[in-house]
Write a protein that holds these residues in place. Structure first.
Motif, short mmCIF file in Angstrom:
data_model
loop_
_atom_site.label_atom_id
_atom_site.label_comp_id
_atom_site.label_asym_id
_atom_site.label_seq_id
_atom_site.Cartn_x
_atom_site.Cartn_y
_atom_site.Cartn_z
N PHE A 56 0.86 -1.18 0.00
CA PHE A 56 0.00 0.00 0.00
C PHE A 56 0.89 1.24 0.00
O PHE A 56 1.52 1.55 1.01
N ALA A 57 0.94 1.96 -1.11
CA ALA A 57 1.73 3.18 -1.16
C ALA A 57 1.06 4.30 -0.38
O ALA A 57 1.72 5.23 0.07
N SER A 58 -0.26 4.21 -0.21
CA SER A 58 -1.00 5.18 0.60
C SER A 58 -2.10 4.44 1.35
O SER A 58 -2.52 3.36 0.96
N SER A 59 -2.54 5.05 2.43
CA SER A 59 -3.51 4.40 3.32
C SER A 59 -4.94 4.80 2.95
O SER A 59 -5.16 5.78 2.25
N PRO A 60 -5.93 4.02 3.45
CA PRO A 60 -7.33 4.41 3.28
C PRO A 60 -7.53 5.82 3.84
O PRO A 60 -6.80 6.25 4.72
N PRO A 61 -8.52 6.58 3.37
CA PRO A 61 -9.63 6.15 2.51
C PRO A 61 -9.30 6.08 1.02
O PRO A 61 -10.15 5.69 0.23
N ASN A 62 -8.08 6.48 0.63
CA ASN A 62 -7.71 6.43 -0.79
C ASN A 62 -6.46 5.57 -0.97
O ASN A 62 -5.38 6.08 -1.30
N PRO A 63 -6.59 4.26 -0.73
CA PRO A 63 -5.40 3.40 -0.83
C PRO A 63 -4.90 3.29 -2.26
O PRO A 63 -5.68 3.27 -3.22
N ARG A 64 -3.59 3.24 -2.40
CA ARG A 64 -2.97 3.10 -3.73
C ARG A 64 -1.91 2.02 -3.63
O ARG A 64 -1.17 1.94 -2.66
N ILE A 65 -1.87 1.15 -4.64
CA ILE A 65 -0.89 0.07 -4.67
C ILE A 65 0.40 0.58 -5.30
O ILE A 65 0.39 1.20 -6.37
N ALA A 66 1.53 0.34 -4.63
CA ALA A 66 2.82 0.78 -5.14
C ALA A 66 3.13 0.09 -6.46
O ALA A 66 2.89 -1.11 -6.62
N ASP A 67 3.67 0.83 -7.39
CA ASP A 67 4.06 0.28 -8.69
C ASP A 67 5.51 -0.21 -8.60
O ASP A 67 6.44 0.58 -8.49
N LEU A 68 5.67 -1.52 -8.63
CA LEU A 68 7.01 -2.13 -8.52
C LEU A 68 7.49 -2.69 -9.85
O LEU A 68 8.46 -3.44 -9.89
N GLY A 69 6.81 -2.33 -10.93
CA GLY A 69 7.20 -2.89 -12.22
C GLY A 69 6.93 -4.38 -12.25
O GLY A 69 5.86 -4.84 -11.91
N ASP A 70 7.96 -5.14 -12.60
CA ASP A 70 7.81 -6.59 -12.72
C ASP A 70 8.04 -7.32 -11.40
O ASP A 70 7.83 -8.52 -11.31
N LEU A 71 8.47 -6.60 -10.38
CA LEU A 71 8.77 -7.24 -9.09
C LEU A 71 7.50 -7.49 -8.29
O LEU A 71 6.56 -6.68 -8.33
N THR A 72 7.48 -8.58 -7.55
CA THR A 72 6.45 -8.75 -6.53
C THR A 72 6.87 -7.98 -5.29
O THR A 72 8.04 -7.60 -5.14
N GLY A 73 5.91 -7.76 -4.40
CA GLY A 73 6.23 -7.03 -3.17
C GLY A 73 7.31 -7.71 -2.37
O GLY A 73 8.22 -7.07 -1.84
#
Length: 200
Positions: free
Chosen positions: A93-110
């Protein structure tokens, strides 16, 4: 076993309680210092102590459970973790609720990203697919045991985590490597937030 936590939020406390219930010592840490954890330690009992992150990272096994944006800072000052088994319970989670955003890691998994920050550790992904309310209570139910997905590149490390979490009462399911299994488990993957029971 001596288990350290990097982070002392709801997930870390839930895992700590399970560990203490099985007779393991738990060393909790956070970014605010050991004194801030006095009420948590008192609640968990005699097998729990508070320490610095570096001291917690010296345990036999370490749980990483800090918010995603804080991971680089949380691990940057740690000593080398040669061969230490690290359970990665984080989600990107690149940002928390109420507006969560998933971090862009390209081809990598978390987990591959986290592993790149802890190259000497033996990383096992676990606990990230479950909401906290499914981790904290006894995972053994009338209908079966709470399934716990895990993934990792080190077979021995996965064996340790599988046995430990089975002792907690979970039904661990090995999904393979950090790349293949981690992709299934991470945010947006088909197993993220999937809560199922395994009948024995």
């Amino acid at each position: 076993m001596r288990i350290g936590t990097l982070g002392a939020g709801i997930i870390a406390r839930a895992v700590a309680r399970h560990a203490i219930g099985q007779g393991h010592e738990v060393v909790l840490s956070n970014s605010r210092g050991p004194a801030s954890l006095a009420p948590v330690v008192e609640d968990l009992g005699a097998l729990a102590t508070a320490a610095t992150p570096a001291e917690a990272a010296a345990a036999d096994l370490v749980l990483l459970a800090v918010p995603w944006p804080r991971i680089p800072d949380a691990v940057a000052a740690l000593p080398r973790m040669d061969g230490t088994v690290v359970i990665d319970a984080t989600n990107q989670f690149a940002s928390s609720p109420p507006n969560p955003r998933i971090a862009d890691l390209g081809d990598l998994t978390g987990s591959e990203y986290v592993s790149s920050l802890l190259p000497e550790a033996r990383l096992v992904k676990a606990f990230n697919t479950l909401y906290a309310q499914f981790i904290a209570p006894d995972p053994r139910h009338e209908a079966g045991r709470q399934v716990l997905f895990l993934a990792g590149d080190d077979a021995d490390a996965k064996h340790i985590v599988r046995d430990l979490t089975a002792d907690f009462g979970f039904a661990p399911v090995d999904l393979g490597t950090l790349r293949a299994g981690g992709r299934l488990m991470q945010l947006g993957g088909p197993l993220s937030a999937l809560h199922v029971l395994k009948q024995d």
